[in-house]
Design a protein around this motif. Structure first.
Motif, PDB file in Angstrom:
ATOM      1  N   UNK A 147       0.654  -1.046  -0.241  1.00 15.71           N
ATOM      2  CA  UNK A 147      -0.183   0.074   0.125  1.00 15.71           C
ATOM      3  C   UNK A 147       0.773   1.615  -0.193  1.00 15.71           C
ATOM      4  N   UNK A 148       1.749   0.933   1.140  1.00 13.26           N
ATOM      5  CA  UNK A 148       2.882   2.368   0.757  1.00 13.26           C
ATOM      6  C   UNK A 148       3.504   2.757  -0.611  1.00 13.26           C
ATOM      7  N   UNK A 149       4.032   1.231  -1.246  1.00 13.43           N
ATOM      8  CA  UNK A 149       4.424   1.172  -2.180  1.00 13.43           C
ATOM      9  C   UNK A 149       3.752   2.226  -4.054  1.00 13.43           C
ATOM     10  N   UNK A 150       1.865   1.939  -2.996  1.00 21.09           N
ATOM     11  CA  UNK A 150       0.976   2.317  -4.048  1.00 21.09           C
ATOM     12  C   UNK A 150       0.891   4.449  -3.708  1.00 21.09           C
ATOM     13  N   UNK A 151       1.209   4.213  -2.849  1.00 18.03           N
ATOM     14  CA  UNK A 151       0.370   5.671  -2.536  1.00 18.03           C
ATOM     15  C   UNK A 151       1.613   6.882  -2.725  1.00 18.03           C
ATOM     16  N   UNK A 152       2.634   6.501  -2.683  1.00 17.63           N
ATOM     17  CA  UNK A 152       3.708   7.168  -3.263  1.00 17.63           C
ATOM     18  C   UNK A 152       3.725   8.271  -4.821  1.00 17.63           C
ATOM     19  N   UNK A 153       3.992   7.379  -5.372  1.00 18.23           N
ATOM     20  CA  UNK A 153       4.011   7.744  -6.375  1.00 18.23           C
ATOM     21  C   UNK A 153       2.531   8.206  -7.131  1.00 18.23           C
ATOM     22  N   UNK A 154       1.464   8.429  -6.383  1.00 19.38           N
ATOM     23  CA  UNK A 154       0.368   8.925  -6.703  1.00 19.38           C
ATOM     24  C   UNK A 154       0.724  10.558  -5.456  1.00 19.38           C
ATOM     25  N   UNK A 342      -9.100  11.619 -11.053  1.00 14.23           N
ATOM     26  CA  UNK A 342      -8.733   9.600 -11.213  1.00 14.23           C
ATOM     27  C   UNK A 342      -7.768   8.634 -10.265  1.00 14.23           C
ATOM     28  N   UNK A 343      -6.511  10.641 -10.320  1.00 10.78           N
ATOM     29  CA  UNK A 343      -5.227   9.281  -9.451  1.00 10.78           C
ATOM     30  C   UNK A 343      -6.122   9.007  -8.038  1.00 10.78           C
ATOM     31  N   UNK A 344      -6.952   9.481  -7.501  1.00 10.20           N
ATOM     32  CA  UNK A 344      -7.233   9.868  -6.620  1.00 10.20           C
ATOM     33  C   UNK A 344      -8.015   8.258  -6.338  1.00 10.20           C
ATOM     34  N   UNK A 348      -7.200   4.381  -5.280  1.00 11.75           N
ATOM     35  CA  UNK A 348      -7.753   4.005  -3.698  1.00 11.75           C
ATOM     36  C   UNK A 348      -8.729   2.268  -4.497  1.00 11.75           C
ATOM     37  N   UNK A 349      -8.821   1.947  -5.737  1.00  8.10           N
ATOM     38  CA  UNK A 349      -9.049   0.997  -6.170  1.00  8.10           C
ATOM     39  C   UNK A 349      -8.248  -0.626  -5.814  1.00  8.10           C
ATOM     40  N   UNK A 350      -6.561   0.856  -6.513  1.00  9.01           N
ATOM     41  CA  UNK A 350      -5.996  -0.383  -6.619  1.00  9.01           C
ATOM     42  C   UNK A 350      -5.134  -1.139  -5.163  1.00  9.01           C
ATOM     43  N   UNK A 351      -5.417  -0.171  -3.592  1.00  6.19           N
ATOM     44  CA  UNK A 351      -5.299  -0.162  -2.580  1.00  6.19           C
ATOM     45  C   UNK A 351      -6.454  -1.726  -2.515  1.00  6.19           C
ATOM     46  N   UNK A 352      -7.492  -0.963  -2.457  1.00  6.04           N
ATOM     47  CA  UNK A 352      -8.858  -2.007  -2.049  1.00  6.04           C
ATOM     48  C   UNK A 352      -8.300  -3.739  -2.476  1.00  6.04           C
ATOM     49  N   UNK A 353      -8.359  -3.816  -4.485  1.00  5.03           N
ATOM     50  CA  UNK A 353      -7.668  -5.018  -4.601  1.00  5.03           C
ATOM     51  C   UNK A 353      -6.228  -6.269  -3.544  1.00  5.03           C
ATOM     52  N   UNK A 354      -5.696  -5.341  -3.937  1.00  4.73           N
ATOM     53  CA  UNK A 354      -4.558  -5.355  -3.245  1.00  4.73           C
ATOM     54  C   UNK A 354      -4.198  -6.081  -1.345  1.00  4.73           C
ATOM     55  N   UNK A 355      -5.435  -5.311  -1.155  1.00  6.81           N
ATOM     56  CA  UNK A 355      -6.040  -5.952  -0.204  1.00  6.81           C
ATOM     57  C   UNK A 355      -7.018  -7.085   0.528  1.00  6.81           C
ATOM     58  N   UNK A 356      -7.755  -7.338  -1.038  1.00  6.70           N
ATOM     59  CA  UNK A 356      -8.750  -8.337  -0.438  1.00  6.70           C
ATOM     60  C   UNK A 356      -7.034  -9.254  -1.248  1.00  6.70           C
ATOM     61  N   UNK A 357      -7.267  -9.251  -2.189  1.00  4.66           N
ATOM     62  CA  UNK A 357      -6.120 -10.231  -2.581  1.00  4.66           C
ATOM     63  C   UNK A 357      -4.741 -11.185  -1.565  1.00  4.66           C
ATOM     64  N   UNK A 358      -4.349 -10.349  -0.398  1.00  2.00           N
ATOM     65  CA  UNK A 358      -3.531 -10.293   0.475  1.00  2.00           C
ATOM     66  C   UNK A 358      -3.953 -10.558   1.347  1.00  2.00           C
ATOM     67  N   UNK A 359      -5.946 -11.174   1.682  1.00  2.00           N
ATOM     68  CA  UNK A 359      -6.978 -11.614   2.652  1.00  2.00           C
ATOM     69  C   UNK A 359      -6.851 -13.284   2.317  1.00  2.00           C
ATOM     70  N   UNK A 360      -6.874 -13.297   0.799  1.00  2.00           N
ATOM     71  CA  UNK A 360      -6.407 -15.101   0.384  1.00  2.00           C
ATOM     72  C   UNK A 360      -5.371 -15.327   0.993  1.00  2.00           C
ATOM     73  N   UNK A 361      -4.807 -14.394   1.395  1.00  2.00           N
ATOM     74  CA  UNK A 361      -3.421 -15.192   1.569  1.00  2.00           C
ATOM     75  C   UNK A 361      -2.064 -14.625   0.242  1.00  2.00           C
ATOM     76  N   UNK A 362      -0.654 -14.848   0.797  1.00  2.00           N
ATOM     77  CA  UNK A 362       0.335 -14.140   0.029  1.00  2.00           C
ATOM     78  C   UNK A 362       0.938 -14.997  -1.300  1.00  2.00           C
TER      79      UNK A 362
END
Length: 457
Positions: A147-154, A342-344, A348-362
């Motif tokens: 998540x941190x890696x996504x928000x810094x470029x944003x 569009x950036x925000x 936000x969508x990419x972050x939500x998808x990241x969290x969802x996929x990690x809930x399924x396992x790394x």
């Protein structure tokens, strides 16, 4: 919905963007860096391990994919000469086939962009754990790092296009040092014994090549970068096509040599489970871990640079569609040359998808995200190449260069066939998930189209 041929209105930027000291148009060098920076992002640093289970036949897939990417780049270059507006594939599809086709291209490309951002962030975490082992201690530590890696470029994007360009140039320069070190220097340490089997799965040769190419496509996403941001490029009719071809060709050389070197430097059984294959390759070249640590730093910088460029692209397509009434009007909001909403929304969508996929396992997060983008990326590619074929066959002289008719026709057909092949190779699961993402946009289109009709009634 009418499919009457139309030209999108030229993209005109607000006066604030033109006058702001934080907004600046890109010249050919920065536009080329944008293409190379987005193409050579996180993919090359993790994909050798992702395709290693297929065996060295994946190198054949890389060669075929490279030829297809070059054909796509040439087609996009031709289209950009006639349609030098912000939006890329969206502009071309809408000009040829009308609003609905344009919307599908924009919607699918937007999905590709923010899902790719999530995948790039996950790839970056693999190299961050080399620098900070604690980041890999638990899947939620890895998730927070992604998540941190996504928000810094944003945040860099929100500061303005001037800073986007500066970050892109620096990241592109820094990433080439380790890539060239492995791509060229690694050939001197090449050990054929490390290559492993040519075909390591039970699939047919054609099936293995297609399956490997479906994953490898992620490494070539971005060939259209300059076309999508054409409105921010100086003299786009001239520079967009050049930047597209130069950036893609340069990336192709680095990709092929780099992947071959990693295969020959890291033993196959180790490469299959590696989370940082270029780090392992440099450690194999020089021994110890210092070289691998340097490569890990460069990989993280490279991925941050790619996320910097992709974050801009992910906002440009909905911005162009919003100006035509095909995306919510709020996406038109632009400050310092950047579509800020569009950036925000994208991050936000990419972050939500990241969290969802990690809930399924790394395990397997990167591969699952990559395969989704394989399908969604082919939709705008197919529509753009179909638009070129339409322009060539419909006798529209203002869009076709008579002296290049045969060559452009062959390139367009090859690029279209290449995109169809990628859909076939992406697998049922990827197509299933991709179609769900794509069809979710139909409801959005219905609402936007109805609103546009009421406004013009």
């Amino acid at each position: 919905m009418s499919t009457t041929l139309r030209d999108p209105a030229p993209t005109t930027e607000p006066a604030e963007a033109a006058q702001s000291p934080h907004a600046r148009r890109f010249g050919l060098p920065i536009a080329t860096c944008l293409v190379m920076g987005n193409v050579i992002g996180g993919g090359i640093f993790l994909l050798p391990a992702s395709v290693a289970p297929f065996g060295t036949i994946s190198l054949v897939a890389f060669g075929v994919l490279t030829a297809g990417a070059i054909a796509l780049a040439l087609v996009f270059g031709r289209l950009a000469e006639r349609h030098p507006q912000t939006g890329g594939p969206y502009v071309y599809a809408r000009a040829a086939f009308g609003d609905f086709a344009g919307f599908l291209a924009a919607w699918s490309y937007w999905i590709t962009a923010w899902v790719s951002n999530a995948a790039l962030a996950v790839a970056a975490v693999g190299y961050l754990t080399v620098l900070f082992p604690a980041a890999g201690a638990h899947k939620w530590f890895m998730c927070l790092a992604a998540l941190a890696v996504q928000w810094l470029p944003a945040l860099a994007n929100l500061a303005g296009t001037r800073y986007v360009g500066a970050v892109q140039v620096v990241a592109t320069v820094l990433k080439f040092a380790p890539l060239l070190l492995v791509a060229v220097g690694g050939l001197f340490f090449f050990d054929p014994a490390n290559l492993g089997p040519f075909r390591a799965t039970d699939q047919s040769a054609a099936g293995a090549v297609s399956a490997a190419a479906a994953i490898l496509l992620f490494s070539y996403l971005g060939v259209e970068s300059a076309t999508v941001s054409a409105g921010e490029v100086r003299d786009p009719a001239r520079n967009v096509g050049r930047a597209t071809i130069l950036g893609t060709a340069g990336a192709a050389v680095v990709y092929l040599l780099g992947t071959l070197s990693v295969f020959g430097l890291v033993a196959h059984e180790k490469l299959v489970s590696s989370t940082a294959p270029f780090t392992d390759a440099v450690n194999a070249m020089f021994g110890g871990t210092w070289g691998g640590t340097v490569v890990a730093c460069a990989a993280v910088i490279s991925m941050l640079g790619a996320l910097n460029g992709w974050t801009l692209l992910s906002a440009q397509t909905p911005y162009a569609a919003a100006k035509d009434g095909l995306f919510p009007k709020v996406f038109e909001t632009k400050k310092r040359g950047v579509p800020v909403v569009g950036v925000v929304v994208t991050v936000a969508l990419a972050s939500a998808l990241t969290v969802y996929n990690y809930t399924l396992g790394a395990e397997g997060v990167f591969e699952s995200l990559v395969l989704i983008t394989t399908f969604t990326a082919t939709v705008p590619y197919l529509l753009a190449t179909a638009a070129q074929i339409y322009f060539l066959l419909s006798g529209q002289r203002e869009r076709v260069h008579a002296g290049r008719l045969a060559r452009d026709g062959v390139l367009a057909v090859l690029a279209f066939g290449f995109s169809m092949w990628l859909v076939a190779g992406s697998g049922y699961a990827a197509v299933y998930q991709g179609v769900l993402f794509l069809f979710a946009g139909v409801l959005c289109y219905a609402a936007m189209s109805a609103r546009k009709t009421r406004a013009t009634a």
